[in-house]
Design a protein around this motif. Structure first.
Motif, PDB file in Angstrom:
ATOM      1  N   CYS A 103      39.623  51.104  44.102  1.00 11.63           N
ATOM      2  CA  CYS A 103      38.560  50.163  43.768  1.00 11.63           C
ATOM      3  C   CYS A 103      37.226  50.722  44.250  1.00 11.63           C
ATOM      4  CB  CYS A 103      38.850  48.820  44.429  1.00 11.63           C
ATOM      5  SG  CYS A 103      37.573  47.586  44.171  1.00 11.63           S
TER       6      CYS A 103
ATOM      7  N   LEU B 200      34.626  49.058  44.906  1.00 14.04           N
ATOM      8  CA  LEU B 200      33.962  48.124  45.809  1.00 14.04           C
ATOM      9  C   LEU B 200      34.593  48.073  47.192  1.00 14.04           C
ATOM     10  CD1 LEU B 200      33.626  45.313  43.156  1.00 14.04           C
ATOM     11  CD2 LEU B 200      31.868  46.914  43.866  1.00 14.04           C
TER      12      LEU B 200
ATOM     13  N   CYS C 101      38.860  41.970  43.648  1.00 12.14           N
ATOM     14  CA  CYS C 101      37.419  42.061  43.375  1.00 12.14           C
ATOM     15  C   CYS C 101      37.113  41.611  41.953  1.00 12.14           C
ATOM     16  CB  CYS C 101      36.928  43.486  43.595  1.00 12.14           C
ATOM     17  SG  CYS C 101      36.995  44.021  45.307  1.00 12.14           S
ATOM     18  N   PHE C 102      38.007  41.948  41.017  1.00  8.56           N
ATOM     19  CA  PHE C 102      37.812  41.534  39.631  1.00  8.56           C
ATOM     20  C   PHE C 102      37.769  40.018  39.527  1.00  8.56           C
ATOM     21  CE2 PHE C 102      39.594  40.170  35.565  1.00  8.56           C
ATOM     22  CZ  PHE C 102      38.693  40.761  34.699  1.00  8.56           C
TER      23      PHE C 102
ATOM     24  N   LYS D  48      37.091  37.850  41.864  1.00  2.00           N
ATOM     25  CA  LYS D  48      35.906  37.335  42.560  1.00  2.00           C
ATOM     26  C   LYS D  48      34.652  37.473  41.695  1.00  2.00           C
ATOM     27  CE  LYS D  48      33.116  38.909  46.272  1.00  2.00           C
ATOM     28  NZ  LYS D  48      33.025  39.837  47.383  1.00  2.00           N
ATOM     29  N   TYR D  49      34.441  38.657  41.136  1.00  2.15           N
ATOM     30  CA  TYR D  49      33.245  38.900  40.334  1.00  2.15           C
ATOM     31  C   TYR D  49      33.298  38.175  38.992  1.00  2.15           C
ATOM     32  CZ  TYR D  49      31.246  42.272  43.536  1.00  2.15           C
ATOM     33  OH  TYR D  49      30.676  42.856  44.630  1.00  2.15           O
TER      34      TYR D  49
ATOM     35  N   GLU E  42      32.392  34.543  39.512  1.00  2.00           N
ATOM     36  CA  GLU E  42      30.957  34.390  39.764  1.00  2.00           C
ATOM     37  C   GLU E  42      30.128  34.669  38.513  1.00  2.00           C
ATOM     38  OE1 GLU E  42      30.046  36.962  43.025  1.00  2.00           O
ATOM     39  OE2 GLU E  42      31.251  35.810  44.449  1.00  2.00           O
TER      40      GLU E  42
ATOM     41  N   LEU F 234      29.708  37.714  37.088  1.00  2.00           N
ATOM     42  CA  LEU F 234      28.996  38.982  37.203  1.00  2.00           C
ATOM     43  C   LEU F 234      29.533  40.064  36.274  1.00  2.00           C
ATOM     44  CD1 LEU F 234      28.608  39.051  41.083  1.00  2.00           C
ATOM     45  CD2 LEU F 234      26.901  38.412  39.392  1.00  2.00           C
ATOM     46  N   ILE F 235      30.675  39.811  35.635  1.00  2.00           N
ATOM     47  CA  ILE F 235      31.238  40.770  34.684  1.00  2.00           C
ATOM     48  C   ILE F 235      31.000  40.213  33.283  1.00  2.00           C
ATOM     49  CG2 ILE F 235      33.299  42.004  33.948  1.00  2.00           C
ATOM     50  CD1 ILE F 235      34.445  41.522  36.734  1.00  2.00           C
TER      51      ILE F 235
END
Length: 61
Positions: A24, A26, A43-44, A46-47, A50, A52-53
């Motif tokens: 990863c 991040l 992380c995927f 989480k983002y 939010e 962000l992707i």
């Protein structure tokens, strides 16, 4: 979190192509890696939650 030495080792160009392992970008996690996004599943998630992707949304049925 991954150890710094393991992350640095993964970033180096391997002597043989088969020794390459995906991590990863991040957090450095080696497992649960999503190739399309270059990040782990944690992380995927989480983002994506939010927002962000781009182009990724939570599914519901």
């Amino acid at each position: 979190m991954a150890k710094k030495s393991m992350i640095i080792r993964a970033l180096r160009k391997p002597k043989y192509k088969t020794r390459q392992n995906n991590r990863c970008k991040l957090c450095g996690r080696p497992r649960g890696y999503l190739r399309d996004f270059c990040m782990c599943r944690i992380c995927f998630r989480k983002y994506a939650s939010e927002g962000l992707i781009p182009g990724v949304s939570k599914s519901s049925w």
